[in-house]
Design an enzyme around this catalytic site. Structure first.
Site, PDB file in Angstrom:
ATOM      1  N   ASP A  17      54.430 -86.550 -15.182  1.00 42.39           N
ATOM      2  CA  ASP A  17      54.566 -88.005 -15.036  1.00 42.39           C
ATOM      3  C   ASP A  17      56.030 -88.420 -15.244  1.00 42.39           C
ATOM      4  O   ASP A  17      56.778 -87.754 -15.953  1.00 42.39           O
ATOM      5  CB  ASP A  17      53.664 -88.687 -16.088  1.00 42.39           C
ATOM      6  CG  ASP A  17      53.398 -90.139 -15.746  1.00 42.39           C
ATOM      7  OD1 ASP A  17      53.811 -90.601 -14.664  1.00 42.39           O
ATOM      8  OD2 ASP A  17      52.773 -90.826 -16.583  1.00 42.39           O
ATOM      9  N   ASN A  65      45.536 -91.425  -6.677  1.00 44.45           N
ATOM     10  CA  ASN A  65      46.883 -91.586  -6.102  1.00 44.45           C
ATOM     11  C   ASN A  65      46.875 -92.081  -4.648  1.00 44.45           C
ATOM     12  O   ASN A  65      47.896 -92.562  -4.152  1.00 44.45           O
ATOM     13  CB  ASN A  65      47.686 -90.274  -6.187  1.00 44.45           C
ATOM     14  CG  ASN A  65      48.222 -89.987  -7.580  1.00 44.45           C
ATOM     15  OD1 ASN A  65      48.415 -88.834  -7.950  1.00 44.45           O
ATOM     16  ND2 ASN A  65      48.473 -91.029  -8.376  1.00 44.45           N
TER      17      ASN A  65
HETATM   18  C1  FPP Z   1      53.757 -88.998 -11.464  1.00 41.55           C
HETATM   19  O1  FPP Z   1      54.979 -89.692 -11.509  1.00 41.55           O
HETATM   20  C2  FPP Z   1      53.816 -87.960 -10.472  1.00 41.55           C
HETATM   21  C3  FPP Z   1      53.005 -87.872  -9.377  1.00 41.55           C
HETATM   22  C4  FPP Z   1      51.948 -88.840  -9.081  1.00 41.55           C
HETATM   23  C5  FPP Z   1      53.150 -86.815  -8.392  1.00 41.55           C
HETATM   24  C6  FPP Z   1      53.659 -85.509  -8.891  1.00 41.55           C
HETATM   25  C7  FPP Z   1      54.179 -84.801  -7.731  1.00 41.55           C
HETATM   26  C8  FPP Z   1      55.259 -84.003  -7.704  1.00 41.55           C
HETATM   27  C9  FPP Z   1      56.015 -83.600  -8.876  1.00 41.55           C
HETATM   28  C10 FPP Z   1      55.757 -83.465  -6.398  1.00 41.55           C
HETATM   29  C11 FPP Z   1      54.797 -82.696  -5.580  1.00 41.55           C
HETATM   30  C12 FPP Z   1      54.135 -81.606  -6.318  1.00 41.55           C
HETATM   31  C13 FPP Z   1      54.192 -80.295  -6.017  1.00 41.55           C
HETATM   32  C14 FPP Z   1      53.361 -79.315  -6.769  1.00 41.55           C
HETATM   33  C15 FPP Z   1      55.060 -79.748  -4.968  1.00 41.55           C
HETATM   34  P1  FPP Z   1      54.970 -91.252 -11.240  1.00 41.55           P
HETATM   35  O2  FPP Z   1      55.396 -91.468  -9.842  1.00 41.55           O
HETATM   36  O3  FPP Z   1      53.635 -91.823 -11.579  1.00 41.55           O
HETATM   37  O4  FPP Z   1      56.050 -91.744 -12.221  1.00 41.55           O
HETATM   38  P2  FPP Z   1      56.147 -93.205 -12.889  1.00 41.55           P
HETATM   39  O5  FPP Z   1      54.949 -93.338 -13.787  1.00 41.55           O
HETATM   40  O6  FPP Z   1      57.437 -93.149 -13.613  1.00 41.55           O
HETATM   41  O7  FPP Z   1      56.142 -94.194 -11.762  1.00 41.55           O
END
Ligand code: FPP
Length: 250
Positions: A17, A65
């Site tokens: 996250d 998501n």
């Molecule tokens: C949460 O950060 C992250 C995600 C919803 C996606 C995670 C995906 C990746 C790291 C990239 C793709 C994965 C792989 C395995 C190649 P957020 O966007 O919710 O962060 P925030 O809470 O700060 O907005």
């Protein structure tokens, strides 16, 4: 910082996250945060393998998501496809098996095709396993498992009277994967967000303020050291877990 190999978790699961906030802090578009997040995925996959940790599960995309802006969902799917294309060779070289948990059949075809190819190309490896949770939700998983279990009962393959956790767990997406010992969530949020709710029943949880793009091998080691300091009692008392002095042992 070093942790004795016997004290390390065998399976770490991570809620990655903070990509969005990482980008916002730098006045960059959110997708830049995800892009950096992919590089962290690579670094942490290597680090867990180097430490001898056999299972790593990453929460890459949840069933919830899909509610994000269309542009962000599209970009995340593009990054997944890119990651799978780029990393398959490295996974083969490093002898890492790739598995996926979640409603994989609902992923866009291009991602699904890459994913299935990567899983097929690495299926013979048994030492290290990277599990991607994709279109994953623990409640959806229970519904899918209950449906599969009911179908097996109706077909006479399972007996309702013999129902137990050991039989039911074989219908979860994680049937072939041991439960996580340690669950880490980055970015300072202290929530489980529908991730491995049943499998993490006895896991240790570590919440770190570090945003996922900034998470390093050092932070992973610090989490392992904290894990090693904890006492896992599985419902027993501390005294019961103390080794019996050999003179008193039966
Ligand atoms: C949460 O950060 C992250 C995600 C919803 C996606 C995670 C995906 C990746 C790291 C990239 C793709 C994965 C792989 C395995 C190649 P957020 O966007 O919710 O962060 P925030 O809470 O700060 O907005």
């Amino acid at each position: 910082m070093s942790v004795a190999p016997s004290q390390l978790p065998a399976h770490i699961a991570i809620i990655m996250d903070g990509n969005g906030r990482w980008a916002k802090q730098r006045k960059l578009p959110r997708i830049e945060g995800h892009r950096r997040g992919v590089e962290t995925v690579r670094a942490i996959t290597d680090a867990t393998r180097e430490l001898g940790i056999r299972y790593l599960t990453l929460y890459a995309f949840s069933v919830e998501n899909w509610k994000r802006p269309e542009e962000e969902v599209g970009a995340l799917m593009g990054l997944l496809e890119f990651f799978l294309k780029r990393e398959t060779k490295a996974m083969i070289k490093n002898r890492v098996r790739l598995l996926a948990i979640g409603r994989i059949h609902e992923l866009p075809e291009r991602v699904r095709t890459q994913l299935i190819a990567a899983m097929k190309a690495t299926e013979r490896f048994t030492d290290y396993t990277l599990v991607l949770a994709l279109n994953y939700g623990a409640r959806t998983e229970v519904v899918d498992a209950a449906r599969a279990y009911a179908t097996a009962v109706a077909a006479g393959k399972e007996k309702l009277n013999d129902s137990s956790w050991e039989t039911f767990r074989r219908y979860l997406y994680t049937a072939d994967i041991p439960d996580p010992d340690l669950v880490i969530r980055t970015s300072g949020e202290s929530r489980v967000s529908n991730f491995l709710l049943l499998q993490a029943a006895y896991a240790e949880f570590i919440f770190t303020p570090v945003l996922w793009p900034d998470f390093t091998k050092g932070e992973l080691l610090a989490a392992c050291a904290e894990f090693a300091r904890r006492e896992r009692r599985y419902g027993q008392t501390s005294e019961q877990l103390k080794p019996v002095p050999s003179a008193l042992a039966p």
